[in-house]
Design a protein around this motif. Structure first.
Motif, PDB file in Angstrom:
ATOM      1  N   THR A 126     -20.501  25.432  33.435  1.00  0.00           N
ATOM      2  CA  THR A 126     -20.736  24.434  34.170  1.00  0.00           C
ATOM      3  C   THR A 126     -21.855  24.500  35.095  1.00  0.00           C
ATOM      4  O   THR A 126     -22.246  23.883  35.585  1.00  0.00           O
ATOM      5  CB  THR A 126     -19.280  24.349  35.350  1.00  0.00           C
ATOM      6  OG1 THR A 126     -19.099  25.472  35.589  1.00  0.00           O
ATOM      7  CG2 THR A 126     -18.314  23.805  34.613  1.00  0.00           C
ATOM      8  N   ASN A 127     -22.515  25.968  35.046  1.00  0.00           N
ATOM      9  CA  ASN A 127     -23.613  26.237  35.662  1.00  0.00           C
ATOM     10  C   ASN A 127     -24.853  25.677  34.929  1.00  0.00           C
ATOM     11  O   ASN A 127     -25.971  25.593  35.249  1.00  0.00           O
ATOM     12  CB  ASN A 127     -24.020  27.622  35.887  1.00  0.00           C
ATOM     13  CG  ASN A 127     -22.924  28.128  36.872  1.00  0.00           C
ATOM     14  OD1 ASN A 127     -22.743  27.367  38.048  1.00  0.00           O
ATOM     15  ND2 ASN A 127     -22.176  29.348  36.573  1.00  0.00           N
ATOM     16  N   GLN A 128     -24.619  25.277  33.585  1.00  0.00           N
ATOM     17  CA  GLN A 128     -25.872  24.793  32.742  1.00  0.00           C
ATOM     18  C   GLN A 128     -25.959  23.310  32.840  1.00  0.00           C
ATOM     19  O   GLN A 128     -25.011  22.449  32.432  1.00  0.00           O
ATOM     20  CB  GLN A 128     -25.321  25.231  31.388  1.00  0.00           C
ATOM     21  CG  GLN A 128     -25.121  26.563  31.033  1.00  0.00           C
ATOM     22  CD  GLN A 128     -26.437  27.451  31.482  1.00  0.00           C
ATOM     23  OE1 GLN A 128     -27.625  26.940  31.200  1.00  0.00           O
ATOM     24  NE2 GLN A 128     -26.197  28.467  32.054  1.00  0.00           N
ATOM     25  N   LYS A 129     -27.071  22.905  32.958  1.00  0.00           N
ATOM     26  CA  LYS A 129     -27.420  21.487  33.202  1.00  0.00           C
ATOM     27  C   LYS A 129     -27.618  21.017  31.521  1.00  0.00           C
ATOM     28  O   LYS A 129     -27.950  21.918  30.742  1.00  0.00           O
ATOM     29  CB  LYS A 129     -28.347  21.048  33.832  1.00  0.00           C
ATOM     30  CG  LYS A 129     -28.473  21.139  35.318  1.00  0.00           C
ATOM     31  CD  LYS A 129     -29.654  20.707  36.079  1.00  0.00           C
ATOM     32  CE  LYS A 129     -29.304  20.644  37.626  1.00  0.00           C
ATOM     33  NZ  LYS A 129     -30.501  20.256  38.482  1.00  0.00           N
ATOM     34  N   THR A 130     -27.371  19.795  31.303  1.00  0.00           N
ATOM     35  CA  THR A 130     -27.217  18.994  30.036  1.00  0.00           C
ATOM     36  C   THR A 130     -28.555  18.082  29.948  1.00  0.00           C
ATOM     37  O   THR A 130     -29.083  17.748  30.870  1.00  0.00           O
ATOM     38  CB  THR A 130     -26.314  18.362  29.521  1.00  0.00           C
ATOM     39  OG1 THR A 130     -25.858  17.155  30.199  1.00  0.00           O
ATOM     40  CG2 THR A 130     -24.932  19.201  29.739  1.00  0.00           C
ATOM     41  N   ARG A 159     -17.725  13.338  31.369  1.00  0.00           N
ATOM     42  CA  ARG A 159     -18.326  12.648  32.624  1.00  0.00           C
ATOM     43  C   ARG A 159     -18.578  13.605  33.858  1.00  0.00           C
ATOM     44  O   ARG A 159     -19.085  13.053  34.736  1.00  0.00           O
ATOM     45  CB  ARG A 159     -17.271  11.525  32.929  1.00  0.00           C
ATOM     46  CG  ARG A 159     -17.352  10.422  31.893  1.00  0.00           C
ATOM     47  CD  ARG A 159     -16.429   9.396  32.252  1.00  0.00           C
ATOM     48  NE  ARG A 159     -17.129   8.484  33.296  1.00  0.00           N
ATOM     49  CZ  ARG A 159     -16.598   7.724  33.916  1.00  0.00           C
ATOM     50  NH1 ARG A 159     -15.277   7.639  34.034  1.00  0.00           N
ATOM     51  NH2 ARG A 159     -17.373   7.008  34.978  1.00  0.00           N
ATOM     52  N   ASN A 160     -18.249  14.432  33.593  1.00  0.00           N
ATOM     53  CA  ASN A 160     -18.650  15.714  34.571  1.00  0.00           C
ATOM     54  C   ASN A 160     -19.845  16.695  34.209  1.00  0.00           C
ATOM     55  O   ASN A 160     -20.166  17.616  34.840  1.00  0.00           O
ATOM     56  CB  ASN A 160     -17.467  16.617  34.805  1.00  0.00           C
ATOM     57  CG  ASN A 160     -16.366  16.057  35.396  1.00  0.00           C
ATOM     58  OD1 ASN A 160     -16.417  15.249  36.355  1.00  0.00           O
ATOM     59  ND2 ASN A 160     -15.257  16.155  35.178  1.00  0.00           N
ATOM     60  N   ARG A 161     -20.341  16.336  32.763  1.00  0.00           N
ATOM     61  CA  ARG A 161     -21.315  17.172  32.358  1.00  0.00           C
ATOM     62  C   ARG A 161     -22.793  16.269  32.109  1.00  0.00           C
ATOM     63  O   ARG A 161     -23.554  16.422  31.382  1.00  0.00           O
ATOM     64  CB  ARG A 161     -21.182  17.666  30.924  1.00  0.00           C
ATOM     65  CG  ARG A 161     -20.012  18.578  31.099  1.00  0.00           C
ATOM     66  CD  ARG A 161     -19.923  19.436  32.441  1.00  0.00           C
ATOM     67  NE  ARG A 161     -21.013  20.415  32.569  1.00  0.00           N
ATOM     68  CZ  ARG A 161     -21.212  21.370  32.041  1.00  0.00           C
ATOM     69  NH1 ARG A 161     -20.302  22.099  31.004  1.00  0.00           N
ATOM     70  NH2 ARG A 161     -22.350  22.247  31.977  1.00  0.00           N
ATOM     71  N   GLY A 162     -22.991  15.052  33.242  1.00  0.00           N
ATOM     72  CA  GLY A 162     -24.236  14.048  33.186  1.00  0.00           C
ATOM     73  C   GLY A 162     -23.995  13.049  32.480  1.00  0.00           C
ATOM     74  O   GLY A 162     -24.838  12.249  32.233  1.00  0.00           O
ATOM     75  N   PHE A 163     -22.855  12.438  31.896  1.00  0.00           N
ATOM     76  CA  PHE A 163     -22.694  11.320  31.146  1.00  0.00           C
ATOM     77  C   PHE A 163     -22.072  10.433  32.070  1.00  0.00           C
ATOM     78  O   PHE A 163     -20.949  10.671  32.636  1.00  0.00           O
ATOM     79  CB  PHE A 163     -21.995  11.652  29.747  1.00  0.00           C
ATOM     80  CG  PHE A 163     -22.727  12.143  28.844  1.00  0.00           C
ATOM     81  CD1 PHE A 163     -23.732  11.713  28.032  1.00  0.00           C
ATOM     82  CD2 PHE A 163     -22.780  13.513  28.628  1.00  0.00           C
ATOM     83  CE1 PHE A 163     -24.376  12.169  27.069  1.00  0.00           C
ATOM     84  CE2 PHE A 163     -23.239  14.425  27.711  1.00  0.00           C
ATOM     85  CZ  PHE A 163     -24.322  13.530  26.969  1.00  0.00           C
ATOM     86  N   ASP A 164     -22.616   9.189  32.072  1.00  0.00           N
ATOM     87  CA  ASP A 164     -22.046   8.072  32.934  1.00  0.00           C
ATOM     88  C   ASP A 164     -20.894   7.335  32.144  1.00  0.00           C
ATOM     89  O   ASP A 164     -19.834   7.108  32.907  1.00  0.00           O
ATOM     90  CB  ASP A 164     -23.063   6.808  33.324  1.00  0.00           C
ATOM     91  CG  ASP A 164     -24.362   7.526  33.899  1.00  0.00           C
ATOM     92  OD1 ASP A 164     -23.908   7.959  35.143  1.00  0.00           O
ATOM     93  OD2 ASP A 164     -25.318   7.172  33.608  1.00  0.00           O
TER      94      ASP A 164
END
Length: 476
Positions: A126-130, A159-164
């Motif tokens: 979860t510390n990594q951005k996508t 949706r918790n990793r940058g996806f709308d």
């Protein structure tokens, strides 16, 4: 009046990219001022396809006219790799633009956390951005469709990793057809954002995923969007539409026949998406990238062509994949590039296309493919590790190291099928590559969980005497 290209030399370049330089850490950040006319970006991922399963890569029995058109109207890479030979870690590398081993993601998810970690740690750190996080910052609507396979707990949800938006399933595979209620699981359930799709409303998953992709294209046609379309095709189970299967009645091998039907339907779906882009006048300014997540699998009838090995191995057939890139407004057509490139490169390429800016902020191991086409850069070294199995490629040299097995060294320019181990006759090259591999590995975390298959199959499948699908099937 058309916009001037940001990469003017791409219109002049048409041919072979061959430049190789030393691997370096590339930095990329999202720009708070988006490009004047940012492209839509669609990354299409095929699941367990073989290197020789596309017409544009030499297949004679497969029907992939729409995928072949991406090559005809764009760039076909011939030395392109993913970061892992199995589904989940390969996707982690693609979406973060970093070697997934930096955050301990060597294996497909399992119930075997290593010392110091728990089952709650099994997923994309979860510390990594996508790539989706960066493109959101650039004003993009971000959409994930299809197979996720990067953790099933809430923190790892798309949706918790940058996806709308997310329309797909969380696990590694599921039926293409409706699943009986008593057989559904959290990993096979189909989600539309936070809503569960009733199984009895599923027609055929390849078609349903494409329908949803077209719906989003229509919905966001007036603003830039990023779509990560991860088909579960051509992964097992071999659920085929009878009408498509009939097209391949002449193929003797029943498993190959089913595989050809699966890939035919995926190709048709890609054709529908391209047709929709043209209908909405979005085609010219849409960057489309197509690749496999790894090489062809032992159990789905795929064909890796002249490459040795299959999914799960460090042989070329496990990690070398087709990679196509098309952007009609900016890129040359019908171009072949043999520079050494990786799925790591998709993130910096997409952010560059979206923002006109690369600046020191977030570290990635990828490089900008536009710079590769301009012959300004390429990878000199690429590395792999899945537990005890490791490999490195430098220029035409390839070294594989697995536990106490003999070192394997190949000159891919002379031996692309990896049939002759020349480690004993080139000890200096082998030593240099081992040093580079060790230096790279010192930057990595230990795996946060182990493989459910264990280590023995890795040891056995990387022996020179193990040749061909029938032998490799023994060591999945």
């Amino acid at each position: 009046m058309s916009q001037p290209t940001k990469y003017p030399y791409l219109f002049l370049y048409k041919g072979i990219c061959t430049l190789h330089i030393l691997l370096f850490t590339y930095t990329v950040s999202a720009n708070t001022t988006p490009s004047v006319d940012p492209p839509n970006i669609i990354v299409i991922l095929s699941d367990d396809g073989g290197y020789g399963d596309f017409g544009c890569y030499g297949s004679k029995d497969v029907h992939t006219p729409h995928i072949d058109d991406l090559a005809k109207h764009g760039v076909r890479f011939t030395n392109s790799y993913v970061t892992a030979s199995v589904c989940s870690p390969s996707r982690a590398g693609l979406l973060t633009g970093q070697y997934q081993q930096r955050f301990g993601f060597d294996h497909n998810p399992s119930t075997l956390p290593t010392a110091g970690f728990s089952q709650e740690d099994v997923g994309l750190d979860t510390n990594q951005k996508t790539i989706a996080n960066y493109l959101q910052t650039n004003g993009y609507t971000t959409i994930a469709i299809g197979k996720w396979h990067l953790g099933d707990l809430a923190p790892y949800h798309p949706r918790n990793r940058g996806f709308d938006h997310f329309y797909g399933f969380l696990g590694g595979s599921r039926s293409y057809y409706p699943i009986a209620p008593e057989k559904t699981t959290d990993l096979s359930t189909l989600y539309d954002d936070d809503h569960i799709i009733p199984e009895d409303s599923i027609r055929y998953l390849t078609d349903d995923l494409t329908d949803k992709a077209i719906t989003y294209i229509n919905r966001y046609r007036k603003s830039p969007f990023f779509m990560y379309l991860a088909f579960n095709a051509v992964h097992t189970p071999m659920d085929v539409k009878p009408e498509t299967l009939q097209k391949y009645a002449h193929v003797g091998d029943p498993l190959r026949r089913q595989f050809l039907a699966l890939i035919d339907d995926m190709d048709s779906s890609i054709g529908r998406i391209v047709a929709k882009l043209k209908e909405e006048n979005l085609y010219e300014n849409t960057l489309i990238i197509f690749l496999n997540d790894n090489g062809g699998a032992v159990n789905n009838g795929s064909d890796n062509g002249f490459l040795r090995g299959l999914k799960g191995s460090k042989w070329e057939g496990g990690i070398k994949v087709p990679l196509l890139m098309q952007w009609p407004r900016k890129l040359p057509q019908d171009t072949v590039c043999d520079a050494l490139v990786s799925s790591l490169d998709i993130l910096p390429t997409a952010v560059s296309a979206a923002s006109d800016l690369l600046s020191p902020n977030v570290v990635t191991d990828g490089i900008n493919l536009f710079d590769v086409l301009n012959k300004e850069t390429a990878h000199s070294f690429l590395f792999w590790r899945r537990g005890i199995a490791k490999a490195v490629r430098h220029q035409d040299w390839k070294l594989i190291k697995v536990a106490d097995n003999p070192l394997l060294l190949f000159d891919l320019s002379e031996d692309p099928g990896e049939s002759r181990n020349i480690a004993a006759t080139h000890p200096n090259i082998a030593h240099m590559l081992l040093q580079k591999l060790d230096q790279w590995e010192q930057q990595l975390q230990n795996p946060r969980w182990d493989s459910s298959y264990g280590n023995e199959n890795q040891i056995l499948k990387h022996r020179m005497e193990v040749i061909g699908r029938e032998m490799e099937k023994q060591y999945p």
